[in-house]
Design a protein around this motif. Structure first.
Motif, PDB file in Angstrom:
ATOM      1  N   SER A  10       0.815  -1.220   0.000  1.00 28.05           N
ATOM      2  CA  SER A  10       0.000   0.000   0.000  1.00 28.05           C
ATOM      3  C   SER A  10       0.838   1.254   0.000  1.00 28.05           C
ATOM      4  CB  SER A  10      -0.935   0.013   1.207  1.00 28.05           C
ATOM      5  OG  SER A  10      -0.155   0.063   2.396  1.00 28.05           O
ATOM      6  N   VAL A 530      -6.644  -0.012   3.339  1.00 31.49           N
ATOM      7  CA  VAL A 530      -6.231  -0.191   1.933  1.00 31.49           C
ATOM      8  C   VAL A 530      -7.193  -1.118   1.195  1.00 31.49           C
ATOM      9  CG1 VAL A 530      -4.425  -1.122   0.431  1.00 31.49           C
ATOM     10  CG2 VAL A 530      -3.838   0.344   2.370  1.00 31.49           C
ATOM     11  N   GLN A 532     -10.318  -1.507   1.750  1.00 33.13           N
ATOM     12  CA  GLN A 532     -11.578  -0.817   1.495  1.00 33.13           C
ATOM     13  C   GLN A 532     -11.428   0.244   0.405  1.00 33.13           C
ATOM     14  OE1 GLN A 532     -12.915   0.753   5.201  1.00 33.13           O
ATOM     15  NE2 GLN A 532     -13.354  -1.284   6.118  1.00 33.13           N
ATOM     16  N   GLU A 533     -10.299   0.928   0.389  1.00 32.70           N
ATOM     17  CA  GLU A 533     -10.135   2.003  -0.580  1.00 32.70           C
ATOM     18  C   GLU A 533      -9.748   1.484  -1.988  1.00 32.70           C
ATOM     19  OE1 GLU A 533      -7.309   4.645   1.066  1.00 32.70           O
ATOM     20  OE2 GLU A 533      -8.634   5.390   2.689  1.00 32.70           O
ATOM     21  N   ASP A 534      -8.846   0.513  -2.035  1.00 25.97           N
ATOM     22  CA  ASP A 534      -8.371   0.027  -3.357  1.00 25.97           C
ATOM     23  C   ASP A 534      -8.300  -1.499  -3.329  1.00 25.97           C
ATOM     24  OD1 ASP A 534      -7.357  -0.183  -5.849  1.00 25.97           O
ATOM     25  OD2 ASP A 534      -5.554   1.052  -5.481  1.00 25.97           O
ATOM     26  N   LYS A 536      -8.001  -3.450  -5.667  1.00 25.59           N
ATOM     27  CA  LYS A 536      -7.111  -4.000  -6.687  1.00 25.59           C
ATOM     28  C   LYS A 536      -5.761  -4.350  -6.099  1.00 25.59           C
ATOM     29  CE  LYS A 536      -9.243  -1.502 -10.569  1.00 25.59           C
ATOM     30  NZ  LYS A 536      -9.016  -0.571 -11.690  1.00 25.59           N
ATOM     31  N   ILE A 537      -5.295  -3.564  -5.200  1.00 29.68           N
ATOM     32  CA  ILE A 537      -3.999  -3.852  -4.603  1.00 29.68           C
ATOM     33  C   ILE A 537      -4.034  -5.174  -3.867  1.00 29.68           C
ATOM     34  CG2 ILE A 537      -2.325  -3.047  -2.889  1.00 29.68           C
ATOM     35  CD1 ILE A 537      -3.105  -0.225  -3.567  1.00 29.68           C
TER      36      ILE A 537
END
Length: 550
Positions: A10, A530, A532-534, A536-537
């Motif tokens: 992240s 991380v 929750q926000e992205d 894809k990572i």
């Protein structure tokens, strides 16, 4: 999935587990570590010192002005009893905690401390076997002197005392007998004195403790060499002692009170001022008179003794007549009587011719009229009484309502004069004097009441505030050390550790692009945020794990 890996993908630059405070401090240079250690040690020392200061006991005086011998014995006893002690400035007193003063004094007293440098009858407790009579007498005298000195030192005004006794050896001859004497040296406390009554008490104390010791043979001297005792020599009785002065004062006060009691109902309270002076005769007079009256008539006077003496002597007749031839003739011849008359006449003439001597003595003594009178005048007789009385003007309300002072009328003053004379026991023949004056009193200015001390100036509140202030200062000092020194130091250390971590190069990993190092954050919270926000990572991380597993 490890949380650290998610944080790394992240964009976090912290890849070393254990980001606690201690790990951050461990990363600091050695100089900063030494400074922090010194700061921690100083803080701990200050806290401990403040705590000990706040809990330090209050020390009070146990004994003062001890001799070196008593001081050493007292210190040894305190050390054995595990009692902390201190010395006052200059070493003049021994201090112990305030809560142990009385208990320590009692425990030391049970051991006979301090002895005060004076020995008493304990000298005879351990009498050695085989001691001579002279040694026993000396020990007894030393013990008696010590006990008397201890008794005198118990007086509040006496700091020290020494007693010297001169006890002569008894003698069987009255003309060789000597009386004992005593001398007392007193050391008084600075600024303290002894009055006549106290000196007389010490004299009688010493005289009553030694057999056959008279009061007049006790001398008392103070530390400056002044003679405190007074001998009752001839002509010295005229001086007034404390009891005589007290008697004069009692007579005057009693007379004043009688006058005031009879004036207050007439003139009002506090409207009369009375002063009385009494002249008391303290002379001791003893007289013996022997008088004889003139002789009285013997018929009236009492007969004491009477003596009567009477004597009679009969002897032969001697030569009679005129000397010469006619008288120097032989006696005539005897003739026989013819009848009885002649014989009787002859006998009578013969008896008349015999010489007879008679003597009578008579003496009488009468009682002498003699008078013997023994007179002893009482001490403390009143010789003269003088009184001065001032009466205030009478207050009267005028027509305008104002109060004015007017003089007491003369007839009423005459009545007051008569009453005062009777109350004081006025005697003109004795020479008493009385003076009564009616005058206006000066009204004193009203005295302002003394204001009560505020709460913050009262002694008990001041003491309480001092105790409370001590704990408040202790709490403030601890707060300052924690929030003013320790906490900023730790925060500065953490910031320096974070700055050092940011200076390191970011770790490389698949699917993660390098970026600026964020603030240190909990890895688990960071991974959740991380995810929750992205998402894809997270998917790329999982994909990389799967590919590595294949």
């Amino acid at each position: 999935m490890p949380v650290e890996a998610i944080a790394e993908h992240s964009g976090s630059t912290v890849a070393v587990p254990g980001r606690g405070m201690f790990s951050q401090v461990a990363r600091l240079p050695i100089q900063q570590k030494l400074v922090m250690m010194a700061g921690f040690a100083a803080a701990i020392a200050i806290v401990v010192g403040a705590w000990l200061w706040s809990q330090a006991p209050d020390y009070r005086v146990l004994f003062a002005n001890l001799s070196d011998r008593d001081g050493g014995a007292t210190i040894a006893a305190l050390t054995q009893m595990n009692v902390p002690y201190r010395f006052a400035e200059g070493g003049g007193a021994i201090l112990v905690p305030a809560d142990k003063v009385h208990d320590t004094r009692l425990r030391l007293a049970s051991q006979g401390l301090p002895k005060g440098g004076i020995v008493g009858f304990e000298l005879v407790d351990n009498q050695k076997f085989g001691a001579t009579q002279f040694q026993e007498q000396i020990n007894y005298q030393r013990g008696l002197e010590g006990e008397l000195a201890r008794s005198i030192q118990s007086l509040s005004a006496v700091q020290g005392a020494r007693v010297h006794l001169a006890i002569p050896k008894p003698s069987v001859f009255m003309r060789d007998a000597q009386v004992p004497t005593a001398s007392v040296l007193l050391t008084l406390h600075p600024g303290r004195t002894l009055d006549r009554a106290q000196v007389s008490g010490i004299v009688h104390l010493v005289a009553s403790s030694v057999p056959e010791l008279a009061v007049d043979n006790v001398n008392i001297v103070d530390q400056s060499g002044a003679l405190l005792s007074r001998r009752r020599d001839a002509g010295d009785d005229a001086g007034l002692d404390a009891s005589s002065l007290s008697y004069v004062k009692q007579v005057e006060q009693a007379t004043i009170q009688r006058i005031v009691d009879i004036l207050e109902p007439i003139v009002g309270r506090n409207n009369a001022r009375v002063q009385v002076t009494a002249d008391i005769d303290f002379t001791r007079v003893e007289a013996v008179a022997e008088t004889f009256k003139p002789n009285q008539d013997p018929k009236v006077a009492a007969l004491r003794a009477q003596q009567v003496s009477q004597s009679s002597t009969t002897g032969a007749s001697g030569a009679q007549g005129i000397p010469g031839a006619l008288s120097n003739q032989p006696p005539a011849s005897g003739t026989a009587p013819i009848d009885g008359k002649g014989a009787a006449a002859s006998a009578a003439s013969s008896a008349a011719a015999t010489p007879t001597s008679t003597r009578k003595d008579e003496s009488a003594s009468y009682e002498v009229d003699k008078t013997i009178q023994h007179t002893k005048n009482p001490v403390g007789g009143l010789r003269r009484l003088t009184a001065a009385v001032v009466i205030n003007h009478r207050r009267q309300a005028g027509a305008d309502g104002k109060t004015t002072a007017v003089a007491i009328p003369a007839p009423e003053m005459e009545q007051i004069n008569s009453l005062v004379r009777e109350a004081m026991g006025f005697n003109k023949e004795r020479g008493d004097s009385l003076n009564i004056v009616n005058a206006a009193f000066n009204e004193p200015e009203p005295v302002a009441a003394v204001p009560e001390l505020p709460l913050w100036k009262q002694p008990e509140n001041i003491a309480m505030a001092k105790d409370a202030g001590r704990y408040v200062v202790f709490a403030l000092l601890i707060g300052y050390l924690v929030f003013g020194l320790l906490r900023p130091a730790l925060r500065q250390a953490a910031e320096r550790a974070a700055a050092a971590a940011e200076a390191l190069p970011p770790p490389a990993s698949d699917g993660a692009l390098p970026g600026p190092a964020p603030m240190i954050e909990d890895p688990l919270v960071r991974a959740r945020r991380v995810a929750q926000e992205d998402p894809k990572i997270v998917a790329n991380v999982v994909k990389s794990w799967v590919s590595k597993g294949e």
